[in-house]
Design an enzyme around this catalytic site. Structure first.
Site, PDB file in Angstrom:
ATOM      1  N   PRO A  23       0.848  -1.199   0.000  1.00  8.09           N
ATOM      2  CA  PRO A  23       0.000   0.000   0.000  1.00  8.09           C
ATOM      3  C   PRO A  23       0.882   1.247   0.000  1.00  8.09           C
ATOM      4  CG  PRO A  23      -0.617  -1.513   1.764  1.00  8.09           C
ATOM      5  CD  PRO A  23       0.676  -2.008   1.187  1.00  8.09           C
TER       6      PRO A  23
ATOM      7  N   LYS B 234       3.773   6.121   5.061  1.00  8.52           N
ATOM      8  CA  LYS B 234       2.900   4.954   4.938  1.00  8.52           C
ATOM      9  C   LYS B 234       2.595   4.319   6.292  1.00  8.52           C
ATOM     10  CE  LYS B 234       5.259   3.937   0.609  1.00  8.52           C
ATOM     11  NZ  LYS B 234       6.053   2.902  -0.076  1.00  8.52           N
TER      12      LYS B 234
END
Ligand SMILES: [Zn+2]
Length: 282
Positions: free
Chosen positions: A2, A54
């Site tokens: 991701p 992240k």
């Protein structure tokens, strides 16, 4: 893995579903994914969710925070009273906890948050809220385009680096948030070959690349993130950005840029699949 848009969307989803909820129990199924004693968060009420590159940080009322990094295949899935009635999710997420569930947070009233991770590189850490900024991951994190990095500063970073521009874009200690998919898409958007030396980009190219990075982040968010890899949203649903790639994962296919009849080529850079049009990216 991701990237920034997916982690941002997940953070917003967490805010929506667990804000104001109080953690009443923590079950650690796989100690390997934890970096400290998670029992410290019990009794804490969720005040908010922050994102550092992240990494997500869930701040609690008891002066502790949960720092969570999904790494390659981590997921955070909410199940409880606020979830929609008819959820369309993969089979492995229909029943939770499942075989890839490593931590289960229970909230007052019975709602649950599951930390799942197939490859187990992700991690969860309970840390004093006052010490979040000193976590090694956070302390080393580079500035983020559009948030703590503007176009001039972006160009200044490029000027210092002789490495290929794609590798620089993905270096989290220089520039945070851009991973492989968004690096490929940003460079396509800016018509720049991924193997160009960062410092040799013209000033105008640096400016366009910066704007393109923000644009592909927006695209990713608009379509609910990319689920080419493991990403699922807080309810376990797939994003749709993978249906809208211009260059990533399109080896051998016709370039989608209007007026270009080039073909997308794939090479490897830094061990990651790198896609570009040999005609319109220079
Ligand atoms: Zn092209």
């Amino acid at each position: 893995m991701p990237e920034l848009p997916e982690v941002e969307l997940l953070g917003r989803g967490l805010s929506r579903y667990i804000s104001d909820s109080t953690i009443t129990a923590v079950e650690v199924i796989t100690p390997k994914v934890t970096r400290s004693d998670l029992k410290r968060v019990i009794g804490g009420r969720v005040l908010g969710v922050r994102r550092f590159g992240k990494m997500l940080c869930i701040d609690l009322s008891n002066a502790f925070s949960l720092a969570i990094h999904l790494k390659m295949t981590g997921r955070l899935i909410y199940r409880g009273k606020k979830q929609p009635a008819h959820l369309k999710v993969d089979e492995d997420l229909t029943t939770l906890p499942g075989k890839h569930t490593h931590v289960v947070f229970t909230f007052r009233g019975g709602d649950k948050l599951y930390f799942n991770d197939i490859r187990r590189f992700g991690w969860v850490q309970a840390v004093k809220t006052s010490e979040v900024n000193r976590l090694p991951f956070v302390a080393k994190l580079g500035p983020e385009p559009g948030k703590t990095l503007n176009a001039q500063q972006f160009e200044a970073i490029l000027r210092k680096i002789g490495r290929p521009v794609k590798l620089l874009l993905m270096d989290q200690e220089r520039i945070s948030g851009v991973g492989n998919i968004y690096a490929n898409e940003s460079l396509f958007c800016a018509k720049i070959r991924p193997d160009r030396k960062a410092r040799q980009l013209a000033s105008s190219e640096a400016k366009v690349l910066f704007e393109c990075t923000l644009r592909v982040f927006e695209e990713g968010m608009k379509y609910g993130g990319s689920s080419t890899n493991a990403y699922r949203d807080v309810l376990g649903r797939k994003g749709q950005y993978q249906e809208h790639y211009m260059v990533y994962d399109r080896e051998g296919k016709r370039c989608l840029r209007e007026g270009c009849s080039g073909t997308i080529k794939k090479t490897m850079m830094g061990g990651r699949g790198t896609y570009f049009c040999t005609t319109c990216q220079r």
